[in-house]
Design a protein around this motif. Structure first.
Motif, PDB file in Angstrom:
ATOM      1  N   ASN A 183       0.815  -1.230   0.000  1.00  0.00           N
ATOM      2  CA  ASN A 183       0.000   0.000   0.000  1.00  0.00           C
ATOM      3  C   ASN A 183       0.846   1.276   0.000  1.00  0.00           C
ATOM      4  O   ASN A 183       0.339   2.352   0.299  1.00  0.00           O
ATOM      5  CB  ASN A 183      -0.962   0.037   1.196  1.00  0.00           C
ATOM      6  N   THR A 184       2.120   1.158  -0.304  1.00  0.00           N
ATOM      7  CA  THR A 184       2.991   2.340  -0.376  1.00  0.00           C
ATOM      8  C   THR A 184       3.541   2.559  -1.783  1.00  0.00           C
ATOM      9  O   THR A 184       4.169   3.580  -2.044  1.00  0.00           O
ATOM     10  CB  THR A 184       4.165   2.214   0.600  1.00  0.00           C
ATOM     11  N   THR A 185       3.331   1.589  -2.675  1.00  0.00           N
ATOM     12  CA  THR A 185       3.732   1.720  -4.073  1.00  0.00           C
ATOM     13  C   THR A 185       2.569   1.241  -4.934  1.00  0.00           C
ATOM     14  O   THR A 185       1.642   0.577  -4.458  1.00  0.00           O
ATOM     15  CB  THR A 185       4.991   0.893  -4.395  1.00  0.00           C
ATOM     16  N   GLY A 186       2.635   1.548  -6.212  1.00  0.00           N
ATOM     17  CA  GLY A 186       1.558   1.116  -7.086  1.00  0.00           C
ATOM     18  C   GLY A 186       1.787   1.508  -8.525  1.00  0.00           C
ATOM     19  O   GLY A 186       2.776   2.146  -8.884  1.00  0.00           O
ATOM     20  N   LYS A 187       0.825   1.083  -9.346  1.00  0.00           N
ATOM     21  CA  LYS A 187       0.876   1.341 -10.783  1.00  0.00           C
ATOM     22  C   LYS A 187      -0.058   2.508 -11.096  1.00  0.00           C
ATOM     23  O   LYS A 187      -1.219   2.521 -10.680  1.00  0.00           O
ATOM     24  CB  LYS A 187       0.460   0.081 -11.542  1.00  0.00           C
ATOM     25  N   VAL A 227       0.070   3.719 -23.471  1.00  0.00           N
ATOM     26  CA  VAL A 227       1.087   2.877 -24.084  1.00  0.00           C
ATOM     27  C   VAL A 227       1.837   2.091 -23.010  1.00  0.00           C
ATOM     28  O   VAL A 227       2.099   0.898 -23.155  1.00  0.00           O
ATOM     29  CB  VAL A 227       2.062   3.722 -24.913  1.00  0.00           C
ATOM     30  N   GLU A 228       2.163   2.772 -21.915  1.00  0.00           N
ATOM     31  CA  GLU A 228       2.877   2.112 -20.812  1.00  0.00           C
ATOM     32  C   GLU A 228       2.477   2.777 -19.498  1.00  0.00           C
ATOM     33  O   GLU A 228       2.500   3.999 -19.393  1.00  0.00           O
ATOM     34  CB  GLU A 228       4.391   2.228 -21.003  1.00  0.00           C
ATOM     35  N   PRO A 229       2.045   1.978 -18.488  1.00  0.00           N
ATOM     36  CA  PRO A 229       1.647   2.586 -17.207  1.00  0.00           C
ATOM     37  C   PRO A 229       2.840   3.206 -16.481  1.00  0.00           C
ATOM     38  O   PRO A 229       4.002   2.865 -16.731  1.00  0.00           O
ATOM     39  CB  PRO A 229       1.051   1.421 -16.409  1.00  0.00           C
ATOM     40  N   GLY A 230       2.526   4.095 -15.557  1.00  0.00           N
ATOM     41  CA  GLY A 230       3.561   4.709 -14.731  1.00  0.00           C
ATOM     42  C   GLY A 230       3.665   4.026 -13.373  1.00  0.00           C
ATOM     43  O   GLY A 230       2.957   3.052 -13.075  1.00  0.00           O
ATOM     44  N   LYS A 231       4.557   4.553 -12.532  1.00  0.00           N
ATOM     45  CA  LYS A 231       4.764   4.003 -11.197  1.00  0.00           C
ATOM     46  C   LYS A 231       4.803   5.136 -10.185  1.00  0.00           C
ATOM     47  O   LYS A 231       5.301   6.228 -10.484  1.00  0.00           O
ATOM     48  CB  LYS A 231       6.075   3.200 -11.126  1.00  0.00           C
ATOM     49  N   VAL A 232       4.286   4.865  -8.986  1.00  0.00           N
ATOM     50  CA  VAL A 232       4.269   5.861  -7.916  1.00  0.00           C
ATOM     51  C   VAL A 232       4.682   5.198  -6.607  1.00  0.00           C
ATOM     52  O   VAL A 232       4.631   3.970  -6.463  1.00  0.00           O
ATOM     53  CB  VAL A 232       2.864   6.496  -7.749  1.00  0.00           C
ATOM     54  N   LYS A 233       5.080   6.040  -5.662  1.00  0.00           N
ATOM     55  CA  LYS A 233       5.342   5.575  -4.303  1.00  0.00           C
ATOM     56  C   LYS A 233       4.921   6.655  -3.324  1.00  0.00           C
ATOM     57  O   LYS A 233       4.938   7.850  -3.651  1.00  0.00           O
ATOM     58  CB  LYS A 233       6.812   5.210  -4.100  1.00  0.00           C
ATOM     59  N   LEU A 234       4.532   6.239  -2.119  1.00  0.00           N
ATOM     60  CA  LEU A 234       4.086   7.177  -1.096  1.00  0.00           C
ATOM     61  C   LEU A 234       5.302   7.778  -0.409  1.00  0.00           C
ATOM     62  O   LEU A 234       6.156   7.069   0.116  1.00  0.00           O
ATOM     63  CB  LEU A 234       3.200   6.457  -0.073  1.00  0.00           C
ATOM     64  N   GLU A 235       5.349   9.113  -0.416  1.00  0.00           N
ATOM     65  CA  GLU A 235       6.464   9.821   0.208  1.00  0.00           C
ATOM     66  C   GLU A 235       5.899  10.942   1.061  1.00  0.00           C
ATOM     67  O   GLU A 235       5.386  11.918   0.546  1.00  0.00           O
ATOM     68  CB  GLU A 235       7.407  10.383  -0.855  1.00  0.00           C
ATOM     69  N   ASN A 236       5.970  10.748   2.382  1.00  0.00           N
ATOM     70  CA  ASN A 236       5.413  11.709   3.342  1.00  0.00           C
ATOM     71  C   ASN A 236       3.916  11.900   3.068  1.00  0.00           C
ATOM     72  O   ASN A 236       3.138  10.981   3.221  1.00  0.00           O
ATOM     73  CB  ASN A 236       6.166  13.040   3.277  1.00  0.00           C
ATOM     74  N   GLN A 237       3.507  13.089   2.655  1.00  0.00           N
ATOM     75  CA  GLN A 237       2.097  13.376   2.447  1.00  0.00           C
ATOM     76  C   GLN A 237       1.693  13.322   0.974  1.00  0.00           C
ATOM     77  O   GLN A 237       0.557  13.666   0.652  1.00  0.00           O
ATOM     78  CB  GLN A 237       1.776  14.782   2.999  1.00  0.00           C
ATOM     79  N   ILE A 241       5.565  10.477  -8.290  1.00  0.00           N
ATOM     80  CA  ILE A 241       5.634   9.746  -9.560  1.00  0.00           C
ATOM     81  C   ILE A 241       7.095   9.429  -9.854  1.00  0.00           C
ATOM     82  O   ILE A 241       7.911  10.332 -10.059  1.00  0.00           O
ATOM     83  CB  ILE A 241       5.024  10.581 -10.698  1.00  0.00           C
ATOM     84  N   ILE A 242       7.429   8.142  -9.848  1.00  0.00           N
ATOM     85  CA  ILE A 242       8.813   7.739 -10.152  1.00  0.00           C
ATOM     86  C   ILE A 242       8.953   7.317 -11.611  1.00  0.00           C
ATOM     87  O   ILE A 242      10.065   7.176 -12.112  1.00  0.00           O
ATOM     88  CB  ILE A 242       9.272   6.601  -9.212  1.00  0.00           C
ATOM     89  N   GLN A 243       7.834   7.096 -12.281  1.00  0.00           N
ATOM     90  CA  GLN A 243       7.848   6.820 -13.729  1.00  0.00           C
ATOM     91  C   GLN A 243       6.532   7.323 -14.310  1.00  0.00           C
ATOM     92  O   GLN A 243       5.450   6.908 -13.896  1.00  0.00           O
ATOM     93  CB  GLN A 243       8.005   5.314 -14.008  1.00  0.00           C
ATOM     94  N   LYS A 244       6.631   8.249 -15.261  1.00  0.00           N
ATOM     95  CA  LYS A 244       5.427   8.835 -15.846  1.00  0.00           C
ATOM     96  C   LYS A 244       4.744   7.847 -16.798  1.00  0.00           C
ATOM     97  O   LYS A 244       5.360   6.911 -17.312  1.00  0.00           O
ATOM     98  CB  LYS A 244       5.777  10.119 -16.597  1.00  0.00           C
ATOM     99  N   ILE A 245       3.440   8.100 -17.017  1.00  0.00           N
ATOM    100  CA  ILE A 245       2.665   7.278 -17.938  1.00  0.00           C
ATOM    101  C   ILE A 245       3.011   7.693 -19.372  1.00  0.00           C
ATOM    102  O   ILE A 245       3.060   8.880 -19.700  1.00  0.00           O
ATOM    103  CB  ILE A 245       1.154   7.463 -17.713  1.00  0.00           C
ATOM    104  N   LYS A 246       3.209   6.673 -20.237  1.00  0.00           N
ATOM    105  CA  LYS A 246       3.415   6.965 -21.653  1.00  0.00           C
ATOM    106  C   LYS A 246       2.057   6.849 -22.343  1.00  0.00           C
ATOM    107  O   LYS A 246       1.395   5.811 -22.286  1.00  0.00           O
ATOM    108  CB  LYS A 246       4.413   5.990 -22.271  1.00  0.00           C
ATOM    109  N   ILE A 247       1.627   7.929 -22.984  1.00  0.00           N
ATOM    110  CA  ILE A 247       0.299   7.966 -23.594  1.00  0.00           C
ATOM    111  C   ILE A 247       0.405   8.321 -25.076  1.00  0.00           C
ATOM    112  O   ILE A 247       1.427   8.834 -25.550  1.00  0.00           O
ATOM    113  CB  ILE A 247      -0.624   8.982 -22.888  1.00  0.00           C
ATOM    114  N   LYS A 248      -0.691   8.052 -25.770  1.00  0.00           N
ATOM    115  CA  LYS A 248      -0.784   8.358 -27.207  1.00  0.00           C
ATOM    116  C   LYS A 248      -2.117   9.016 -27.464  1.00  0.00           C
ATOM    117  O   LYS A 248      -3.151   8.545 -27.002  1.00  0.00           O
ATOM    118  CB  LYS A 248      -0.654   7.078 -28.024  1.00  0.00           C
ATOM    119  N   PHE A 249      -2.098  10.124 -28.198  1.00  0.00           N
ATOM    120  CA  PHE A 249      -3.316  10.837 -28.542  1.00  0.00           C
ATOM    121  C   PHE A 249      -3.968  10.211 -29.770  1.00  0.00           C
ATOM    122  O   PHE A 249      -3.272   9.885 -30.754  1.00  0.00           O
ATOM    123  CB  PHE A 249      -3.032  12.321 -28.798  1.00  0.00           C
ATOM    124  N   ILE A 250      -5.282  10.071 -29.711  1.00  0.00           N
ATOM    125  CA  ILE A 250      -6.007   9.474 -30.842  1.00  0.00           C
ATOM    126  C   ILE A 250      -7.102  10.415 -31.326  1.00  0.00           C
ATOM    127  O   ILE A 250      -7.497  11.331 -30.632  1.00  0.00           O
ATOM    128  CB  ILE A 250      -6.599   8.104 -30.447  1.00  0.00           C
TER     129      ILE A 250
END
Length: 250
Positions: A183-187, A227-237, A241-250
């Motif tokens: 519960n401190t990291t996620g997609k 295109v590719e999900p990002g990654k997050v982690k809980l830091e203090n409050q 975002i430790i890896q941004k989401i890769k997206i494509k406009f349609i």
């Protein structure tokens, strides 16, 4: 002030001198009377102007003092407000940590097997003890669904505030985090059925802080694909975002 005293002295001197001359030469001169009247009037005007100038200075000093008092009062209120906000964030962080520890303890209790207690029995030496074969038991494991939380746009680059987190999708929700077991990291993902109207109208505020583009942004885009999900982690409050989401406009 010095010029006023000099003028007053010269006026008095001229008045005395003219009086001496008039006593000797003429009993009364209308021209001298006008001169004395103008001099007296000028002295009176100077006195009134000096009085008005002093009052203006007092008024300015009073106004500046009241302005300083108002600024000090406003700064005190602002400091108190910021302090209350920080205390609120700290309390929420403590509650979140306690809830996380409680969830971990519940999981540990579920995984801990219950030991079967065997009570000793007294058997006769003549009677043989019979053992009954137990039927095989079917153990069902409950698969825990991952926890999902929802968020609006980041409040700054690479950061979501925990104060904006909701357990259900809201009309303003644009992102979702699928939490890991800790519960401190996620997609980090963009909600596929979200309303992208505001995001496409203001991509610098809603998208660029949490996404990278695979293709160039177009004002005529109708939707967004992940295109590719990002990654997050809980830091203090905050959720960092430790890896941004890769997206494509349609």
């Amino acid at each position: 002030m010095t010029s006023f005293e000099t003028l007053k002295t010269n006026s008095y001197y001229l008045l005395v001198q003219d009086l001496d001359i008039n006593e000797v030469s003429e009993p009364f001169n209308f021209t001298n009377f006008i001169i004395y009247f103008v001099l007296g009037l000028s002295v009176l005007i100077n006195i009134v102007l000096l009085f008005i100038k002093k009052n203006n200075r007092r008024h300015k000093s009073t106004s500046s003092g009241s302005k300083r008092d108002h600024d000090a009062w406003y700064n005190t209120l602002e400091r108190n407000n910021n302090q209350l906000k920080n205390e609120n964030r700290n309390l929420k962080s403590k509650i979140f940590e306690l809830e996380k520890k409680l969830a971990v303890k519940k999981e540990e209790r579920k995984d801990f097997p219950v030991e079967n207690r065997i009570q000793p029995t007294i058997s006769s030496p003549v009677i043989e003890q019979q053992f009954v074969d137990e039927k095989p038991r079917t153990v069902e494991f409950e698969v825990m669904k991952p926890t999902v939380i929802y968020l609006p746009s980041p409040f700054e680059d690479n950061r979501f505030s925990t104060e904006d987190v909701s357990n259900e999708q809201m009309p303003t929700s644009l992102y979702q985090i699928i939490l890991d077991a800790s519960n401190t990291t996620g997609k980090l993902l963009i909600i596929e059925n979200a309303d992208f109207t505001r995001a496409l109208n203001s991509p610098d505020h809603y998208l660029e802080k949490a996404c990278i583009y695979e293709n160039a942004f177009s004002p005529n885009a109708n939707g967004i694909n992940i295109v590719e999900p990002g990654k997050v982690k809980l830091e203090n409050q905050d959720w960092l975002i430790i890896q941004k989401i890769k997206i494509k406009f349609i």
